[in-house]
Design an enzyme around this catalytic site. Structure first.
Site, PDB file in Angstrom:
ATOM      1  N   GLU A   1     113.786  -0.140  29.644  1.00 50.90           N
ATOM      2  CA  GLU A   1     114.697   0.245  28.478  1.00 50.90           C
ATOM      3  C   GLU A   1     115.596  -1.058  28.366  1.00 50.90           C
ATOM      4  OE1 GLU A   1     117.533   3.414  28.673  1.00 50.90           O
ATOM      5  OE2 GLU A   1     117.665   3.547  26.827  1.00 50.90           O
TER       6      GLU A   1
ATOM      7  N   LYS B   1     114.047   7.513  20.763  1.00 52.51           N
ATOM      8  CA  LYS B   1     114.931   8.122  21.858  1.00 52.51           C
ATOM      9  C   LYS B   1     115.868   9.173  21.139  1.00 52.51           C
ATOM     10  CE  LYS B   1     118.198   7.158  25.701  1.00 52.51           C
ATOM     11  NZ  LYS B   1     119.019   6.043  26.310  1.00 52.51           N
TER      12      LYS B   1
ATOM     13  N   CYS C   1     114.703   7.140  29.481  1.00 52.87           N
ATOM     14  CA  CYS C   1     116.220   7.298  30.119  1.00 52.87           C
ATOM     15  C   CYS C   1     116.718   8.679  30.012  1.00 52.87           C
ATOM     16  CB  CYS C   1     117.097   6.259  29.836  1.00 52.87           C
ATOM     17  SG  CYS C   1     118.517   6.031  30.929  1.00 52.87           S
TER      18      CYS C   1
END
Ligand SMILES: *[C@@H]1O[C@H](CO)[C@@H](O)[C@H](O)[C@H]1NC(C)=O
Ligand SMILES: *[C@@H]1O[C@H](CO)[C@@H](O)[C@H](O)[C@H]1NC(C)=O
Ligand SMILES: *[C@@H]1O[C@H](CO)[C@@H](O)[C@H](O)[C@H]1NC(C)=O
Ligand SMILES: *[C@@H]1O[C@H](CO)[C@@H](O)[C@H](O)[C@H]1NC(C)=O
Ligand SMILES: *[C@@H]1O[C@H](CO)[C@@H](O)[C@H](O)[C@H]1NC(C)=O
Ligand SMILES: *[C@@H]1O[C@H](CO)[C@@H](O)[C@H](O)[C@H]1NC(C)=O
Ligand SMILES: *[C@@H]1O[C@H](CO)[C@@H](O)[C@H](O)[C@H]1NC(C)=O
Length: 501
Positions: A77, A176, A209
């Site tokens: 990321e 995300k 993440c």
């Protein structure tokens, strides 16, 4: 005749779509070259120049992985442009990324959806090296500012993971969902996206993440979509004792029963390090390096269907704890803070012992022997059953055996990286209300306890013989009770903080 069947065999072997039982995975921990100026907008050309400098390094790692036989590689990321931006300054770095259903090979048809130099280059790298490439880039989607939700600047910006297959075709795009604090340059997509794709080496899912702490999309990809392997680009800031990257990500793979290919950004001053190739049964290989600013490539062979293994089982995390009588909590019970959560702790005062310690609905049981206690080290059993509210809200149930920072019991729960005390054996269990529990064991200087512990089908985390060789930092059953999470997305403006968690 012999020659003919030999030829047939060769042809079969050459068939790329043939199902594989095993495959070689790679992850690259990348020390991102950050833009010099992220407070004033730069031109698209300047932005591309910076991104190409990062892609030059990623390309070398990808070529090296492909040469060593890797089928797929994950890059981190923020690995192409870094993490500090406003909405305005991220804009020149973004490209419009189409839905994979358009069947697009950017390398062969770069102009099809407008300007797409980054997508084209990533697709060509995948195609030229015949390897699946996973990368994190930014997507922009124009919207009508008079519609509800459309930002004032007329675009949605998404933190996006893309996957190109070995022909360079875009096969997955994921926006995300659980943005971390300070990621104000990006928007949250309207719904969590459940992105999966099939390969000759199993079914894959993808998320980014901070997503890993939540049910959607992370746990749901395993529970509802039965993925074999999760692709996980991250820019993870380590938080001891329970949320360092290698520790929590390996525990998630073990607890969920999937492979996890974790690729972290590398920046030691941000405490970002820790990548690995984790399976339900193996903790690595992994990389954790706080000493240099170098990138690092990892390769490992994995089972394409980890749940088909004869040794795979589903844990019942509370079975053992429900079957035993309670021990005493010990004479010295006190409260303390761990990552702002108020734990109940009890000090381990003897070389061996049995303790039960409870908070709200959770009781934790610890049995241990042969604690070779070093005089200036204090160990405690800790329990927490409650909503974590700092840097995101999520409900936890935790049983943990850990070393305190120093001999002042007020320091119990604070981050500590070194220990000298060894245990001959321990066994930790709890009557969890959730079936999502992640087993973690961390050794002196933040090493994983590879081959030194096991989790039994009845939910006990037990040490193996070799545990007595290494000083212990912590052993933890980290439970996530998703049903107790606050429902709505919290739109509070967080203090400025980048990376996750
Ligand atoms: C891919 O290979 C082609 C020729 O086969 C070459 O022109 C191109 O520059 C290569 N691209 C990358 C990104 O390596
Ligand atoms: C934006 O929406 C408004 C109101 O629905 C409409 O009048 C306008 O034509 C739209 N603009 C564009 C560019 O589509
Ligand atoms: C690490 O990140 C910080 C904060 O973004 C930055 O100031 C620093 O230059 C980075 N370190 C390296 C080696 O790039
Ligand atoms: C793995 O198990 C699934 C069912 O869980 C089955 O469909 C598949 O054929 C198995 N694959 C291999 C390679 O054994
Ligand atoms: C786990 O075991 C308990 C008995 O302690 C039983 O009530 C429960 O149904 C089991 N849970 C699962 C998921 O099998
Ligand atoms: C702890 O409990 C086990 C049985 O579970 C027993 O064998 C052992 O003697 C106990 N140890 C102590 C120090 O009480
Ligand atoms: C865990 O055990 C304690 C003590 O026996 C009990 O009060 C609590 O209800 C149990 N929790 C669950 C979820 O069974």
């Amino acid at each position: 005749m012999i020659c003919f069947s030999f030829l047939l065999l060769m042809l079969l072997n050459a068939d790329q779509s043939r199902a594989l039982d095993k495959f070689i995975a790679a992850t690259y921990e990348h020390a991102v070259i950050l833009p010099e100026n992220t407070l004033t907008p730069v031109t698209e050309e300047k932005a591309l120049e910076l991104m190409n400098r990062n892609i030059d390094i990623l390309e070398k790692a990808i070529k090296s992985a492909a040469t060593q036989g890797a089928h797929i590689i994950v890059t981190p990321e923020d690995g192409i442009y870094g993490w500090i931006f406003t909405r305005e300054t991220i804009y020149p770095y973004l490209e419009d990324i189409p839905d994979p259903e358009v069947h697009w090979i950017p390398c062969s048809d770069p102009e099809r959806f407008g300007r797409a130099p980054v997508q084209t280059r990533l697709s060509c790298i995948a195609k030229n090296n015949s390897i699946y490439v996973v990368a994190n880039i930014g997507d922009k989607k124009p919207c009508n500012i008079s519609t509800v939700g459309c930002p004032e600047d007329g675009h949605y910006h998404y933190n996006t993971a893309v996957v190109y297959d070995s022909d360079g075709k875009l096969v997955a795009r994921y926006h995300k969902y659980n943005l971390f604090l300070g990621e104000t340059q990006f928007n949250v997509p309207p719904e969590p996206e459940m992105v999966t794709f099939e390969t000759p080496f199993g079914k894959f899912g993808i998320f980014i993440c901070f997503d890993i702490l939540f049910y959607k999309p992370a746990a749901a990809l395993v529970v509802d979509h039965q993925v074999d392997t999760v692709l996980f680009p991250t820019a993870w800031m380590n938080v001891l004792p329970h949320l360092t990257a290698i520790e929590f990500h390996s525990a998630w793979a073990m607890g969920m029963g999937v492979n996890l290919l974790s690729s972290n950004t590398h920046n030691t001053s941000m405490r970002m390090t820790g990548s690995g190739i984790f399976s339900p049964e193996t903790l690595g290989p992994y990389n954790y390096n706080m000493d240099t600013e170098h990138g690092h490539l990892i390769l490992s062979e994995l089972s394409a269907h980890p749940r088909n293994s004869s040794t795979f089982f589903i844990h019942n995390w509370s079975l053992y704890a429900n079957s035993i009588a309670q021990y005493s909590p010990g004479p010295n019970v006190f409260r303390g803070h761990l990552f702002s959560d108020e734990f109940t702790f009890t000090e381990l005062t003897e070389p061996q012992g049995n303790y039960t310690l409870c908070q709200k609905n959770l009781c934790c049981h610890l049995t241990y022997t042969g604690m070779e206690k070093i005089t200036d080290e204090v160990y405690v059993l800790g329990v927490f059953d409650g909503l974590h509210e700092i840097e995101g809200q999520y409900y936890l149930q935790i049983c943990t055996l850990l070393k305190c920072l120093n001999t002042d019991i007020k320091s119990c729960g604070e981050p500590v990286e070194t220990a000298s005390t060894k245990f001959k054996s321990f066994s930790l269990s709890g009557n969890f209300s959730t079936s999502f529990v992640f087993p973690e064991v961390l050794l002196n200087k933040v090493h994983l306890a590879t081959g030194m512990f096991q989790v039994l089908p009845d939910g006990r985390l037990t040490s193996g013989d070799s545990i007595s060789q290494k000083p212990l930092l912590s052993a933890t059953l980290f439970g996530r009770w998703y049903d107790k999470d606050p429902v709505a997305h919290d739109d509070t403006i967080f203090p400025d903080s980048k990376g996750c968690p």
